[in-house]
Design a protein around this motif. Sequence first.
Motif, PDB file in Angstrom:
ATOM      1  N   ASN A  45      -9.746   5.463   5.908  1.00  0.00           N
ATOM      2  CA  ASN A  45      -8.908   4.859   6.699  1.00  0.00           C
ATOM      3  C   ASN A  45      -9.471   3.308   6.843  1.00  0.00           C
ATOM      4  N   MET A  47      -8.286  -0.577   7.903  1.00  0.00           N
ATOM      5  CA  MET A  47      -7.500  -1.552   8.563  1.00  0.00           C
ATOM      6  C   MET A  47      -7.489  -2.869   8.137  1.00  0.00           C
ATOM      7  N   TRP A  49      -5.945  -6.706   5.862  1.00  0.00           N
ATOM      8  CA  TRP A  49      -4.726  -7.487   5.576  1.00  0.00           C
ATOM      9  C   TRP A  49      -4.135  -7.196   4.215  1.00  0.00           C
ATOM     10  N   GLY A  50      -2.774  -7.355   4.105  1.00  0.00           N
ATOM     11  CA  GLY A  50      -2.248  -7.010   2.659  1.00  0.00           C
ATOM     12  C   GLY A  50      -2.583  -7.884   1.705  1.00  0.00           C
ATOM     13  N   TYR A  53      -6.390  -6.415  -1.181  1.00  0.00           N
ATOM     14  CA  TYR A  53      -6.256  -5.894  -2.417  1.00  0.00           C
ATOM     15  C   TYR A  53      -5.007  -6.334  -3.163  1.00  0.00           C
ATOM     16  N   LEU A  58      -5.454   0.017  -5.515  1.00  0.00           N
ATOM     17  CA  LEU A  58      -5.917   1.228  -4.798  1.00  0.00           C
ATOM     18  C   LEU A  58      -5.593   2.643  -5.407  1.00  0.00           C
ATOM     19  N   GLU A  59      -4.431   2.323  -6.323  1.00  0.00           N
ATOM     20  CA  GLU A  59      -4.083   3.409  -7.187  1.00  0.00           C
ATOM     21  C   GLU A  59      -4.878   3.657  -8.399  1.00  0.00           C
ATOM     22  N   GLN A  68      -9.614   7.521  -2.144  1.00  0.00           N
ATOM     23  CA  GLN A  68      -8.013   7.300  -1.573  1.00  0.00           C
ATOM     24  C   GLN A  68      -8.269   6.428  -0.384  1.00  0.00           C
ATOM     25  N   ALA A  69      -8.011   5.235  -0.727  1.00  0.00           N
ATOM     26  CA  ALA A  69      -7.780   4.209   0.505  1.00  0.00           C
ATOM     27  C   ALA A  69      -6.502   4.471   1.292  1.00  0.00           C
ATOM     28  N   ASN A  70      -6.381   4.521   2.604  1.00  0.00           N
ATOM     29  CA  ASN A  70      -5.185   4.557   3.382  1.00  0.00           C
ATOM     30  C   ASN A  70      -5.094   3.028   4.084  1.00  0.00           C
ATOM     31  N   PRO A  71      -4.653   2.174   3.709  1.00  0.00           N
ATOM     32  CA  PRO A  71      -4.469   0.785   4.474  1.00  0.00           C
ATOM     33  C   PRO A  71      -3.510   0.801   5.690  1.00  0.00           C
ATOM     34  N   THR A  72      -4.087   0.446   6.807  1.00  0.00           N
ATOM     35  CA  THR A  72      -3.091  -0.021   7.726  1.00  0.00           C
ATOM     36  C   THR A  72      -3.173  -1.386   7.915  1.00  0.00           C
ATOM     37  N   LEU A  73      -1.915  -1.651   8.076  1.00  0.00           N
ATOM     38  CA  LEU A  73      -2.023  -3.465   7.950  1.00  0.00           C
ATOM     39  C   LEU A  73      -1.893  -4.089   9.382  1.00  0.00           C
ATOM     40  N   GLN A  91     -10.918   7.153  13.579  1.00  0.00           N
ATOM     41  CA  GLN A  91      -9.808   7.037  13.015  1.00  0.00           C
ATOM     42  C   GLN A  91      -9.554   5.976  11.902  1.00  0.00           C
TER      43      GLN A  91
ATOM     44  N   ARG D  62       2.431   1.007  -4.562  1.00  0.00           N
ATOM     45  CA  ARG D  62       2.492   2.229  -3.879  1.00  0.00           C
ATOM     46  C   ARG D  62       2.558   2.055  -2.487  1.00  0.00           C
ATOM     47  N   LEU D  63       2.060   1.028  -1.966  1.00  0.00           N
ATOM     48  CA  LEU D  63       1.859   0.684  -0.492  1.00  0.00           C
ATOM     49  C   LEU D  63       3.212   0.659   0.089  1.00  0.00           C
ATOM     50  N   ARG D 134      -5.620  11.978  18.438  1.00  0.00           N
ATOM     51  CA  ARG D 134      -5.786  11.168  17.003  1.00  0.00           C
ATOM     52  C   ARG D 134      -4.575  10.423  16.778  1.00  0.00           C
ATOM     53  N   GLY D 217      -1.557   5.742  13.144  1.00  0.00           N
ATOM     54  CA  GLY D 217      -3.012   5.905  12.601  1.00  0.00           C
ATOM     55  C   GLY D 217      -3.259   5.014  11.252  1.00  0.00           C
ATOM     56  N   PRO D 218      -3.737   5.962  10.450  1.00  0.00           N
ATOM     57  CA  PRO D 218      -4.235   5.031   9.202  1.00  0.00           C
ATOM     58  C   PRO D 218      -3.037   5.278   8.255  1.00  0.00           C
ATOM     59  N   GLN D 219      -2.041   4.656   8.765  1.00  0.00           N
ATOM     60  CA  GLN D 219      -0.495   4.632   7.858  1.00  0.00           C
ATOM     61  C   GLN D 219      -0.025   3.187   8.299  1.00  0.00           C
ATOM     62  N   SER D 220       1.083   3.108   7.346  1.00  0.00           N
ATOM     63  CA  SER D 220       1.768   1.611   7.468  1.00  0.00           C
ATOM     64  C   SER D 220       3.208   1.938   7.369  1.00  0.00           C
ATOM     65  N   MET D 224       5.774  -2.906   9.578  1.00  0.00           N
ATOM     66  CA  MET D 224       4.308  -3.387   9.572  1.00  0.00           C
ATOM     67  C   MET D 224       3.930  -4.029   8.330  1.00  0.00           C
ATOM     68  N   SER D 228       2.372  -7.772   8.272  1.00  0.00           N
ATOM     69  CA  SER D 228       1.193  -7.976   7.866  1.00  0.00           C
ATOM     70  C   SER D 228       0.904  -9.138   6.831  1.00  0.00           C
ATOM     71  N   GLN D 229       2.088  -9.581   6.339  1.00  0.00           N
ATOM     72  CA  GLN D 229       1.805 -10.623   5.221  1.00  0.00           C
ATOM     73  C   GLN D 229       1.565 -11.919   5.715  1.00  0.00           C
TER      74      GLN D 229
END
Lengths: 369, 304, 374, 268
Positions: A45, A47, A49-50, A53, A58-59, A68-73, A91, D62-63, D134, D217-220, D224, D228-229
Amino acid sequence: MSNQGISRRGFMRLTAGAGLGLLGASVLSGCKPGGTAGKAQGSFNWMTWGDHYVPGQLEKIAADFKIQANPTLFSDNSEALLKLQQVGGKQIDMCSADALWVPVYHEQKLIEPLDLDDFPVSKELYSLAREFKFWTTSEGYLAYPFGWSPIQVAYNPKYVTPAPDSWQVLWDPKFKQRIAMELQPFDVMAFMGCATGAKEPYNMTDEELAKAKQALKDLMPNILKFVEQNVEVVQLLANETIWLGTQNLGVEDRVRDAGGPEIKAFIPKEGTVGFIDGEMIAIDAANRDVARAFLNEAEKAEWIAENFIQFGRPLFNERAYKLLEEKGHKERADRYLYNQPEIALKMNLKGPAPRLEEYINAFNEATAG
Amino acid sequence: MAVVERIAGEEEPTGRIAVKSTQRPSPLLWGLLPIGLLLMGFFLIPLSVMVLYSFWRVEGFDIVRDWTLDNYAKFFTLPAYRVVLLRTFLISLAVTIIALVVAYPFAYFLVRHTSPRWQRLFLVLVILPFWTSYLLRVYAWMSILGDRGLINQALLFLHVIKEPIRVFLYNQYAVVIVFLYLYLPFAILTIYASLEKFDFTQMNAAADLGATPWQAFRQVLLPQTKAGVITAFIFIFIPMLGEYITPKLVGGSGGLMIANQVVNLFRGFQFPQGAAITFVVVLGIIVFLIAAQKYLRIEELYRR
Amino acid sequence: MADDRGSDFYAVELVGVSKHFGNVVALDNVSLQIKQGEFYTLLGPSGCGKTTTLNIIGGFIPVTSGTVRINGRVVQDDPPYRRNVNTVFQNYALFPHMTVAQNIGFGPRMKKVPQDEIERRVERMLQLISLPGFGDRKPAQLSGGQQQRVALARALINEPDVLLLDEPLGALDLKIRKQLQGELRNIQRKVGITFVYVTHDQEEAMVLSDRIAVMDRGKVVQEGTPTSIYHHPANRFVANFIGESNFFNGKVMDVAADEVTVEVPGFRQPIRVLAKRPVTRGEMVTVMVRPECMVLIPDPSTAERRDLVNMVEGVIAKAAFLGMYTQIVVELTNGTTALIHQPGGGELESAPQSLLGQSVTLGWRVQDGRLLVD
Amino acid sequence: MNVTSRQGRTQALFRVYGILGYLFLYLPVFLLMFFSFNKSSAGSLPFTGFTLKWYQDLFADRLVIDAFWNSLRVAVLTSLVSTVIGTIAAFPMARLSFRFKEALRILFILPIMVPGLLIGISLLIFFASWLDIRLSLATVVIGHVVFTTPFVLLVVTARLLDFNYLLEWAAADLGATPFNTFRYVTFPLISPGVLAGALFAFTLSLDEFIITFFTIGPQSTLPMYIFSQVKFGITPKINALATLLFMGSILILCTFFYTLSRRGQART
């Protein structure tokens, strides 16, 4: 080389205390499997900025390396800090941050210092990026250096003449309602500090802060707005709503791309503020090795060059510069100071001011209107 | 005709049985349990934690649990916060009143001048713009109101003006316009609900008795739909007090609201002070809600 | 299914039923016995408690005290769906989202009757209510009268022990109401189910009912056949509520074996009336006389011969020809007015207005007066 | 003055007003759709040429696609949960009177009135530091349910107050158990209100940013992603997404109303 182990932290302290850090680590490296980053698989995971990457990156990494990266922005440094403070490495495995925010993470014991030598890809970095003082601690390097940019003053030469070279141009009454700045209270106060001659714009004394606050108050009639997103400055410059604005490198091109007029930018002679981005590994990160392996792939020159083409601000990967040269982007890369990373060190680095409360209240008061 | 025979002096119609009149509490009361647990667990308790924070101190990036009233004292001593709070209040009030005035005829149009068959579709069309991003819609407004925006372009094209004029964006008026845009659907829906219940033959009766349309509106229609208007007022006015993105985007340097300052404080890790300011506002809201309690009773709005 | 307890039991029996809403007493110690197969009507003005009584029998609201029996079984704690009683609601309460057939078939469906059986029974009910082919419509597409019949069918299909009807014709206009009254009565005879009927329309009650209970302020004030209630109202309220009446208040002067003499202030002579209840001398009483029992006497000297022993004088204030009779209002010497229904024909019918202002004498027989004690 | 012509004029006046109203509501929407075809990457005027590039970018990212599915998942779950909770709470609120009802009413609408930022931060601290839960899409759903349930409650309560309770009596009278009464009569009849509440909750959840950020969590999610841009700005890729989203919802809506009106005609 490794700093991984059952009693990793204890070991680190011991070796550091004995002044044998690198040596000890290299001795032990043979015994610890999986020490170098780059072998782990799985997901982690992140965290960030957009713009850390590029589309498809990432793909591709997921497909090629099963990482596999799971980015939270997120948008603001403080939001990310708050979140990591609360959820920790369970997390979030990796987190991006600006220059002097990074040491805050460290002080808060939220991140695990790195040994850049663990990352083969780090050989592609400009050597100066490997030894930022503010990221160097006895426990290791605090973040993997990514990109940087000074904040410049952009102006429209049609209206702003003669060509300015100082923050003082902002206070010219001709430019009533013709200036926009990004809404980052600490940074705005730091600009004011630069303009009023404060020694450390992010750590001003009471008098300096009072002067900066007054300067901001005086500036308010000229400020059209504080923008949420940097791109707004580009838009406002492009449609000539504003004539002056604070911006990252590359504003000239971005305004032109948006169909705007010719724009120039300068770094004020009093000095300016800038950011240096990096990636940090969270302490006790659940997928620490995966994150490290990812970093080793994602920071490769091919991706970094791609990133420059996409987002247009200098990065710290030296080999990527060569690639850009080969691909015919040298002119642009040079114009954006890609080959002069030393400038990064002349900036006042972005970060939270140690005197958080005073800065915020000064900003709120000066801008209350 | 009354649906139920009412007993003289009886407060509750027999269909809505007061719990006190039956020995066993109604099983319907169990319906309050999930929402009670939800709001207790994930709203009241977390907020109480924040209330505690507002009495604590921050040192660097750490909350220090020293009890203090400083955070509240700062709100009352630093004039900046009072000035901005007053501005917030005035902007919200202005928008709310304009929204009600604009929404009323529109709701009337929906009730009276659209075919009953498609009325629901028309109604859904009112909230459909919400299915696009908030931020993007506000940005779209910026390209309507801006110096090179749609309005200025049109005025230039029509030779009304020679230079782009800056009256539409980056000031308090822009905040008002965009808020109006964002909150109008809520006003329309609420007023629609009360208008839909109105028996419009009364308007004919009023006209028959010599009332002008305006008099009929003032004397007959408005009093009977007043509850809807006031409910709409509450549901627009109060949430607007907490807005911070729109003022930042379109407000310019002079249109910032109290939530912007709170966000600044939070971004500077001044949680105790930010929380204190927020709770002063929230307390005001609660007092206001208690005072306006009668109009929170939507049954008043929906009772025939 | 009908309970096979025979007719030893009352179809519905209320014993000492009271109902309080907060401080308001809606029903006060009401007792009723409704026989099997009876068409029984609860009659009274709005607010008298008749609908509350019906709702208690139906099981929609709990009693505060008392016992409710249906076919001898104590039911006051049973919910509506466990009582073999069905209701035709005021304004029908048809399910707007279901078709007519679905509405009618709802009861059997709830009892898990097989679908084809339901269809058969629904079809039969549609025949009964003369709406064959209406099964696929929605209630909103029917007229008021048709909706009423569907509501009836929906209740009857369950073959309840008792059918409760809450002002079922109240929302209809007069003509359809009259027509449906006939149909209702026919259907009741055909199916033989006990009907408990609530209405505030006394005429409807008279036309339809085997027996009527007149209610007032949460109490049953009189129970009986339409004729007995009409002719022998228990009190002034009943007399007033059912049909039209003239009342004369006075003091008992004399009590004979079967006759009482009452002195009414302002009248030249006292009123004689049959003593159907014990009274004592000096007691204040009311004498009621139905308007159709009063006769205009052109020549007072012939009155005795026609047994018109009671006579009062007055002046004709109003006169209107109403078809079956002419209604005349006479201002009496004691300042009150009397209402007279004079059979049609002759002089009265042709020019009722010409009577205005005439001094007249009114007379009635001893047996036409009723002695009421309030 | 001729009455009918005057009525005609009033009618015309209101029609014009209505059209202007919809124009006001939809102008920004059309504009942002328009920008999704604009070559300029600034997402604003002027129009520099037609392109489908942003749509290609969109499908390549994909994101954004992930964020879209996350948003959708959260919105669907949120509207389901808040609709159930809000609906069952609406019954006592609409039909009973009990002590503390007024206080509860204020409590129930408070989540609408309190700034989302406060809800978000307090939930983060509560989840992470106090409960040690979590963070995930599930915690986002909880955060959303807190502020969408009051809307459902309001809408369904309104519908229930409008409900003729005699219909329930009739069902019970005809032998329906309380459950069957609810299933066959009450629910079908209040379902437009429930549906409206669900739609409301869905809409609000779909566009929620600040509570989402703190509780995820680790998602978007889409909002968001958009927020985030910050550093280099929104590209019209997002406009393209918003356009597709909007078109999709219009399509669903039109099918819905079309079948509804068809069914209505068939029954007539």
